[in-house]
Write an enzyme that holds these catalytic residues in place. Structure first.
Site, PDB file in Angstrom:
ATOM      1  N   ASP A  81       0.856  -1.195   0.000  1.00 40.50           N
ATOM      2  CA  ASP A  81       0.000   0.000   0.000  1.00 40.50           C
ATOM      3  C   ASP A  81       0.894   1.247   0.000  1.00 40.50           C
ATOM      4  O   ASP A  81       1.836   1.343   0.804  1.00 40.50           O
ATOM      5  CB  ASP A  81      -0.865  -0.055   1.271  1.00 40.50           C
ATOM      6  CG  ASP A  81      -1.927   1.024   1.319  1.00 40.50           C
ATOM      7  OD1 ASP A  81      -2.361   1.478   0.247  1.00 40.50           O
ATOM      8  OD2 ASP A  81      -2.338   1.387   2.449  1.00 40.50           O
ATOM      9  N   GLU A 133      -1.767   6.084  -8.254  1.00 43.98           N
ATOM     10  CA  GLU A 133      -2.702   7.098  -7.739  1.00 43.98           C
ATOM     11  C   GLU A 133      -2.615   8.363  -8.564  1.00 43.98           C
ATOM     12  O   GLU A 133      -1.525   8.845  -8.870  1.00 43.98           O
ATOM     13  CB  GLU A 133      -2.387   7.405  -6.268  1.00 43.98           C
ATOM     14  CG  GLU A 133      -3.285   8.498  -5.674  1.00 43.98           C
ATOM     15  CD  GLU A 133      -3.092   8.690  -4.171  1.00 43.98           C
ATOM     16  OE1 GLU A 133      -2.869   7.676  -3.455  1.00 43.98           O
ATOM     17  OE2 GLU A 133      -3.154   9.844  -3.711  1.00 43.98           O
ATOM     18  N   HIS A 179      -7.860   9.631   4.210  1.00 41.14           N
ATOM     19  CA  HIS A 179      -7.363   8.615   5.150  1.00 41.14           C
ATOM     20  C   HIS A 179      -7.623   9.067   6.591  1.00 41.14           C
ATOM     21  O   HIS A 179      -7.528  10.255   6.889  1.00 41.14           O
ATOM     22  CB  HIS A 179      -5.858   8.417   4.969  1.00 41.14           C
ATOM     23  CG  HIS A 179      -5.473   7.852   3.637  1.00 41.14           C
ATOM     24  ND1 HIS A 179      -4.813   8.571   2.681  1.00 41.14           N
ATOM     25  CD2 HIS A 179      -5.649   6.615   3.109  1.00 41.14           C
ATOM     26  CE1 HIS A 179      -4.595   7.809   1.616  1.00 41.14           C
ATOM     27  NE2 HIS A 179      -5.092   6.610   1.847  1.00 41.14           N
ATOM     28  N   HIS A 207      -9.508   4.886  -1.651  1.00 45.74           N
ATOM     29  CA  HIS A 207      -8.741   4.940  -0.401  1.00 45.74           C
ATOM     30  C   HIS A 207      -9.575   5.671   0.650  1.00 45.74           C
ATOM     31  O   HIS A 207     -10.555   6.324   0.327  1.00 45.74           O
ATOM     32  CB  HIS A 207      -7.427   5.688  -0.626  1.00 45.74           C
ATOM     33  CG  HIS A 207      -6.382   4.855  -1.311  1.00 45.74           C
ATOM     34  ND1 HIS A 207      -5.224   4.474  -0.700  1.00 45.74           N
ATOM     35  CD2 HIS A 207      -6.343   4.322  -2.555  1.00 45.74           C
ATOM     36  CE1 HIS A 207      -4.507   3.741  -1.544  1.00 45.74           C
ATOM     37  NE2 HIS A 207      -5.158   3.631  -2.680  1.00 45.74           N
TER      38      HIS A 207
END
Ligand code: 13P
Length: 283
Positions: A81, A133, A179, A207
């Site tokens: 990740d 990303e 996050h 995410h």
């Protein structure tokens, strides 16, 4: 069984469902995820962040993930990740990860394309899948912090160019999640998910999915999100259960008795997520 990220996500993309990618840092978390996946007959992705690798050591994380995956009756991918360092990504591949993320979102588009291309070329040569990303997802995930002001949504035109030029297997997009723990309710840009999916036609990744209302997750999946990253919700379940146990059993000093309830609590949360994402019954 241990499989590539691509194998899991291609099926989810073709059949329009989501697969949970849960962050792992120790044995109890790995076991909770695998037990939940087996009990719901769900494919699953175990993912280790750089913080997780630093905490446990790459050998331990890779060994735990591989043993768990090989023993499991359901398809399991072992994923890095938020990889930000080319050499560390190579090290993960060498240790048996079947999927890696190259997060070049801090760079300008051109440089993000270049670093992603480089990782894709090497990873694909040895059969490892790659997630990248585009746009900047807010919040804090271990050492990566993006403030609200810095967070930028993914541009659909850029996404088309990015996917064409990099040949990446899946794309993490910035559409309003962050996050960590949310202060208010996150507002997702569903139109953006729909447009990007129609234009790039590859598995999309969400995410910062902890704390996002179930209805929003369902809608995001129906519009093309196929990988859903969950870390914070497991931390909360684990820690609350352990605190509760210690409160009720202040004299108990057996780590197994203390961590066991944490593992059970995470497993219940994961099973619920698997049903919500639509991966239950898809193994
Ligand atoms: P959360 O901690 O918000 O669940 O985010 C996890 C994540 O996106 C890992 O990459």
């Amino acid at each position: 069984m241990l499989v590539t990220g691509r194998e899991i996500l291609e099926d989810a993309h073709r059949n329009n469902y989501g697969v949970g990618a849960f962050n792992v840092n120790n044995m109890e978390i790995v076991q909770a995820i695998i037990e939940a996946a087996e009990e719901t007959n769900s494919p699953v992705i175990l993912q280790a962040s750089q913080g997780g690798i630093k905490y446990a050591g790459i050998e331990y994380i890779a060994a735990l993930g591989k043993v768990a995956a090989e023993k499991a009756k359901v398809p399991v991918a072992l994923h890095l990740d938020h990889g930000t360092d080319f050499n560390q990504i190579m090290l993960c591949i060498r240790h048996g990860f079947t999927s890696v993320m190259i997060d070049g979102s801090r760079f300008e588009l051109e440089d993000n394309i270049n670093i992603t291309k480089k990782v894709v070329e090497v990873a694909h040569a040895v059969g490892v899948s790659v997630e990248a990303e585009l746009g900047k997802i807010g919040g804090t995930e271990d050492h990566i912090s993006v403030s609200e002001a810095e967070a930028t949504f993914t541009d659909p035109d850029e996404a088309v160019r990015f996917v064409e030029e990099t040949n990446v297997d899946s794309l993490a997009i910035a559409v309003g999640t962050a996050h960590g723990v949310y202060k208010g309710e996150p507002k997702l840009d569903f139109d953006r998910i729909k447009i990007i999916k129609e234009r790039v036609n590859i598995p999309l990744v969400l995410h910062g999915s902890s704390g996002v209302p179930s209805e929003a997750i369902k809608r995001a999946v129906s519009l093309g999100i196929n990988k859903i990253n969950i870390d914070t919700d497991l931390r909360i379940a684990f820690t609350h259960a352990i605190k509760e146990f210690i409160k009720e059993n202040p004299d108990n000093i057996d780590p197994r008795k203390i961590l066991g309830p944490g593992r059970e609590a995470m497993k219940e949360v994961i099973k619920e997520k698997m049903r919500l994402f639509g991966s239950a019954g898809r193994a």
